[in-house]
Motif scaffolding. Structure first.
Motif, short mmCIF file in Angstrom:
data_model
loop_
_atom_site.label_atom_id
_atom_site.label_comp_id
_atom_site.label_asym_id
_atom_site.label_seq_id
_atom_site.Cartn_x
_atom_site.Cartn_y
_atom_site.Cartn_z
N LEU A 136 -91.16 28.70 -16.92
CA LEU A 136 -90.95 28.87 -15.48
C LEU A 136 -90.70 30.33 -15.13
N ASP A 137 -89.96 31.04 -15.97
CA ASP A 137 -89.73 32.46 -15.72
C ASP A 137 -91.05 33.22 -15.70
N ALA A 138 -91.95 32.86 -16.62
CA ALA A 138 -93.25 33.54 -16.68
C ALA A 138 -94.09 33.25 -15.44
N LEU A 139 -94.03 32.01 -14.93
CA LEU A 139 -94.78 31.66 -13.73
C LEU A 139 -94.21 32.34 -12.50
N ALA A 140 -92.91 32.55 -12.48
CA ALA A 140 -92.27 33.15 -11.31
C ALA A 140 -92.50 34.66 -11.23
N ALA A 141 -92.73 35.28 -12.37
CA ALA A 141 -92.74 36.75 -12.41
C ALA A 141 -93.91 37.43 -11.70
N PRO A 142 -95.16 36.91 -11.83
CA PRO A 142 -96.29 37.75 -11.39
C PRO A 142 -96.78 37.53 -9.96
N CYS A 143 -95.91 37.11 -9.02
CA CYS A 143 -96.38 36.82 -7.66
C CYS A 143 -97.08 38.03 -7.07
N ASP A 144 -98.34 37.86 -6.65
CA ASP A 144 -99.12 38.99 -6.13
C ASP A 144 -99.41 38.85 -4.64
N TRP A 145 -98.62 38.04 -3.94
CA TRP A 145 -98.72 37.95 -2.48
C TRP A 145 -97.56 38.74 -1.88
N PRO A 146 -97.82 39.64 -0.93
CA PRO A 146 -96.78 40.57 -0.45
C PRO A 146 -95.64 39.86 0.27
#
Length: 231
Positions: A136-146
């Motif tokens: 879950l931490d890995a999924l949360a980290a790379p958000c690329d929407w401003p």
């Protein structure tokens, strides 16, 4: 991140509109529409007289999901894109525009997201077993929407937060959908929960203070019901 050259010839542009339309027809949630306008793709909300969504929050989250789907498809054609949020009183239903600003080969993760589109099903699992906090931490980290944050709530739940404007709600929907795509790439199942109440339950005071929560994404492995197989 490595780039992958698009596997399309010089005439690929003629198929872009059809591929976007076909993909959205299969996968996009109700309450939104995406139409080409020149080289742009315009995302609009579609109100329904029978829906119980008077403030339009669910529609805007759905528009965000459609925005994510459209971006995912267009990146396969090598379009370099920017998101524009129109403010046209004459077209109040238009909530976002994907505009081509150049060309750029898709990255490996963008290819993987495109493939994962077909693995995302319309029906969502009722029961999930945790995949682990590190996942879950890995999924949360790379958000690329401003302007959007994705945070871990518990062993199976992510919360998507942003501001309070219509633009923020659309971006939250796009971020939630992209998280679900990334989970599908990793072989995980997901369920989406729209948070439309002013003070949604299940959130800590710390997360409430961070920004306005718009959605939960439950992530894990589907637990088969009555000993059945995973769908």
């Amino acid at each position: 991140m490595n780039s992958v050259e698009p596997a399309f010839d010089a005439d690929r542009e003629r198929g872009t509109d059809k591929l976007v339309r076909d993909t959205l027809a299969r996968l996009a949630p109700h309450g939104c529409a995406v139409e080409p306008r020149g080289t742009d793709f315009v995302v609009s909300e579609v109100p329904s007289a029978c829906e119980r969504d008077h403030l339009g929050a669910r529609r805007l989250l759905a528009c965000g999901a459609a925005l994510s789907i459209t971006r995912t498809v267009l990146r396969m054609f090598g379009h370099d894109l920017e998101v524009v949020f129109p403010d046209d009183p004459g077209r109040p239903d238009e909530v976002a525009v994907l505009r081509q600003v150049g060309t750029r080969p898709p990255t490996r993760i963008e290819w993987d997201r495109y493939v994962a589109l077909e693995r995302m099903r319309r029906t969502e699992p009722d029961h999930l077993t945790p995949a682990g906090r590190a996942v879950l931490d890995a999924l949360a980290a790379p958000c690329d929407w401003p302007g959007v944050a994705v945070s871990v709530v518990d062993d199976v739940t992510l919360v998507v937060t942003s501001g309070v404007t219509r633009r923020d709600q659309v971006l939250a929907g796009a971020a939630a959908h992209t998280v679900r795509l990334d989970a599908a790439v990793a072989g995980l199942d997901t369920a989406f929960v729209a948070l439309t109440a002013p003070d949604p339950p299940r959130l800590t005071a710390e997360l409430r203070a961070l920004a306005r929560p718009h959605a939960l994404v439950r992530v894990g492995y589907e637990i088969p019901v009555n000993g059945g197989k995973r769908r």
